[in-house]
Design an enzyme around this catalytic site. Structure first.
Site, PDB file in Angstrom:
ATOM      1  N   GLU A   1      67.523  65.625  17.533  1.00  9.91           N
ATOM      2  CA  GLU A   1      67.239  64.301  18.115  1.00  9.91           C
ATOM      3  C   GLU A   1      66.262  64.337  19.277  1.00  9.91           C
ATOM      4  OE1 GLU A   1      71.070  62.724  19.186  1.00  9.91           O
ATOM      5  OE2 GLU A   1      71.605  62.249  17.133  1.00  9.91           O
TER       6      GLU A   1
ATOM      7  N   GLU B   1      74.471  64.508  11.063  1.00 13.97           N
ATOM      8  CA  GLU B   1      75.525  63.945  11.916  1.00 13.97           C
ATOM      9  C   GLU B   1      75.870  62.559  11.409  1.00 13.97           C
ATOM     10  OE1 GLU B   1      74.944  63.796  16.189  1.00 13.97           O
ATOM     11  OE2 GLU B   1      74.080  65.808  16.193  1.00 13.97           O
TER      12      GLU B   1
END
Ligand code: IFM
Length: 432
Positions: free
Chosen positions: A159, A337
Site C-alpha cells: 500500500e 488483504e
C-alpha cells in the site's frame, strides 16, 4: 467454475504489527517504534503479539485452520540495523519462520516493505530522498539471497498510497510529516525502488520468483451495471483525484508504463521503463469501495453496515475491484488483504462469537468467486489478519484477527470466524 485446487487460501500480517521484540537480537528502531504520542491511548508496538518468540505456536494455529499460504512481511530494521550492515540474527528469524511454514505445508508469501522503515533511513530523508533507492535495494538483495529457493512470492511494497500519502502528506502515519512539496519526490523514489527491485529479484532469486506489488485498491462500484456505467467506474477508479489512493496515480506507471498528469513532469521515459519492469501479479487490498469519496450523491452511505472502524461494508467492491484492475492491467491478481475490525471479546465460555466477520467472509469471498467465474485469474485470498494486532495509529483497539490475542497474557484463541474460514478452505469455497 469454482476455485482451482491450488488457490492460495491464507491470511496476512505485517512485522511491526505482530512481532514485538522491537530492540532484540540486533534490531534497530523503526519509524513506528518511536511514534510516541501519535498512537491512541499511549500504546506502542514494542511487544505487539510477541510473534517473534511465538512464531511456532502461530504457525501451528495456521495449520490447524488449514491455511495453504501465509503472507508476512520482513522488518527491514531487523535485517539492516545500520547502513551497509546485515544482521545475521534478523536473517535467521525469517529463515526459521519460512522453514516452519514449509514444514506445515504453508506457502510463504513475503512482503518486503510493510511500513517499518529503519530509523537511520528516515534520518537520511526516508522516501523524500533518492538515497533510499539503493538502501532499499541492498536490503532486498539480502532478503532474497536468504529466502529465495524456499520463498517464491515476493511483494515489493504494501500500500504505497498509505505510507506515502498518510506518512508524508496527511501526517497520520509515521513519520507523521506534512511534506507537501516532497510528495512527488516520495512517489518517484518509491516507484523507482519498486522497478529496480523487481529486476534485481528476478536476477538473483534461486528459483523463478513470482513478483508483485500490493495496492490499497478501492474501486468505484458502477452506478449502473451496463457499458456506460462500467466505463464511468473505470475512469473514476483510476483517474479520480479524489479517490482514496488514486489507483491510477500509483499503478499506471507500473502496470502501463504511463504517468498520470500529476507525475508527468517527474518521470522521464527512462524512469518509466525502469518502473514498468514486468511483474507477475498485482496484490489487491480490498476493504471498501471508493464511491463515498468520489461521488457522494449517488451513494447512500447510511444504507450500509459499518465495521467498528466505521468502514463501509459493501461486498460488491470485491468483485468490481478485481474486475476493473484486471481489465486495466491484464495481470493476475491476488487478494492480499480483506477483513474487518471489531471490538471482539472473549465470552464467559472462552469463545469468541464474531458472526459479523463470518458473514463478511462469505459475502466478500463470493465476490471473488464471481470474478473467478468470469475467467479472471485470481491466485489467492489472504484474510486480514491472521491474528489481532497493532493497528498503527489506532493502537490495539480495533481487532481484525481470525485469532483473538489477549495482549496481557499473549493467549491466542481462535474466533468463530477462524473456524468458519477453515471450513471455507476445507470445502474450497464450494458452498458460497
Ligand atoms: O492493518 C492494516 C494493514 O497494515 C494495511 N492494510 C489495512 C490494514 C487495516 O487497516
Amino acid at each position: 467454475m469454482s476455485f482451482s485446487d491450488d488457490f492460495l487460501w491464507g491470511a496476512a500480517s505485517a512485522s511491526a504489527q505482530i512481532e514485538g521484540a522491537w530492540d532484540e537480537d540486533g534490531k534497530c528502531p523503526s519509524i513506528w517504534d518511536i511514534a510516541g504520542e501519535h498512537i491512541k491511548s499511549g500504546e506502542d508496538c514494542h511487544s505487539a503479539c510477541d510473534h517473534y518468540h511465538r512464531y511456532k505456536e502461530d504457525v501451528a494455529l495456521m495449520k490447524e485452520l488449514g491455511l495453504k499460504s501465509y503472507r508476512f512481511s520482513v522488518a527491514w530494521p531487523r535485517i539492516m540495523p545500520e547502513k551497509g550492515k546485515i544482521n545475521p540474527k534478523g536473517i535467521a528469524f525469517y529463515k526459521n519462520l519460512v522453514a516452519e511454514l514449509k514444514k506445515a505445508d504453508i506457502e510463504p508469501l513475503c512482503t518486503l516493505y510493510h511500513w517499518d522503515m529503519p530509523l537511520w533511513v528516515h534520518k537520511e530523508g526516508g522516501w523524500k530522498s533518492p538515497k533510499i533507492i539503493n538502501y532499499y535495494l541492498d536490503y532486498v538483495k539480502a532478503v532474497v539471497e536468504a529466502l529465495s529457493g524456499d520463498v517464491q512470492y515476493f511483494m515489493t511494497f504494501n500500500e504505497p498510497q498509505c505510507f506515502i500519502m498518510m506518512g508524508y502528506l496527511l501526517g497520520s502515519h509515521a513519520p507523521f510529516e506534512h511534506a507537501v512539496f516532497s510528495f512527488r519526490n516520495c512517489l518517484r523514489n518509491m516507484l523507482l525502488s519498486h522497478g529496480k527491485a523487481v529486476k534485481l529479484i528476478r536476477e538473483i532469486a534461486k528459483t523463478p520468483p513470482k513478483i508483485g506489488i500490493v495496492m490499497a485498491a478501492s474501486a468505484y462500484v458502477p452506478d449502473k451495471d451496463d457499458r456506460a456505467g462500467i466505463a464511468d467506474a473505470m475512469q473514476k477508479t483510476f483517474e479520480s483525484r479524489v479517490g482514496e489512493g488514486q489507483n491510477g496515480l500509483y499503478m499506471d506507471p507500473i502496470g502501463l508504463g504511463r504517468a498520470s498528469k500529476m507525475l508527468r513532469r517527474k518521470l522521464s521515459g527512462e524512469d518509466l521503463k525502469i518502473i514498468s519492469e514486468p511483474i507477475d501479479f498485482i496484490g489487491l487490498n480490498v476493504y471498501q469501495p471508493a464511491n463515498h469519496l468520489i461521488n457522494k450523491k449517488s451513494y447512500d452511505t447510511d444504507s450500509f453496515p459499518k465495521t467498528d472502524m466505521g468502514w463501509i461494508i459493501d461486498p460488491r467492491c470485491m468483485y468490481w475491484t478485481i474486475r476493473l484492475y484486471w481489465e486495466r492491467y491484464h495481470l493476475p491478481v491476488m487478494i492480499t488483504e480483506n477483513g474487518m475490525a471489531s471490538f471482539d471479546k472473549v465470552g464467559a465460555d472462552g469463545k469468541i462469537y464474531d458472526e459479523s466477520r463470518e458473514k463478511f467472509l462469505d459475502e466478500f469471498i463470493a465476490g471473488i468467486k464471481q470474478a473467478v467465474n468470469d475467467g479472471i485469474p485470481v491466485l489467492g485470498y489472504q484474510h486480514w489478519s491472521i491474528m489481532d494486532n497493532f493497528e498503527w495509529a489506532e493502537g490495539y483497539g480495533p481487532r481484525f484477527g481470525l485469532i483473538h490475542v489477549d495482549y496481557e497474557t499473549q493467549k491466542r484463541t481462535v474466533k468463530d470466524s477462524g473456524y468458519h474460514y477453515a471450513e471455507i478452505i476445507r470445502t474450497n469455497g464450494e458452498n458460497l
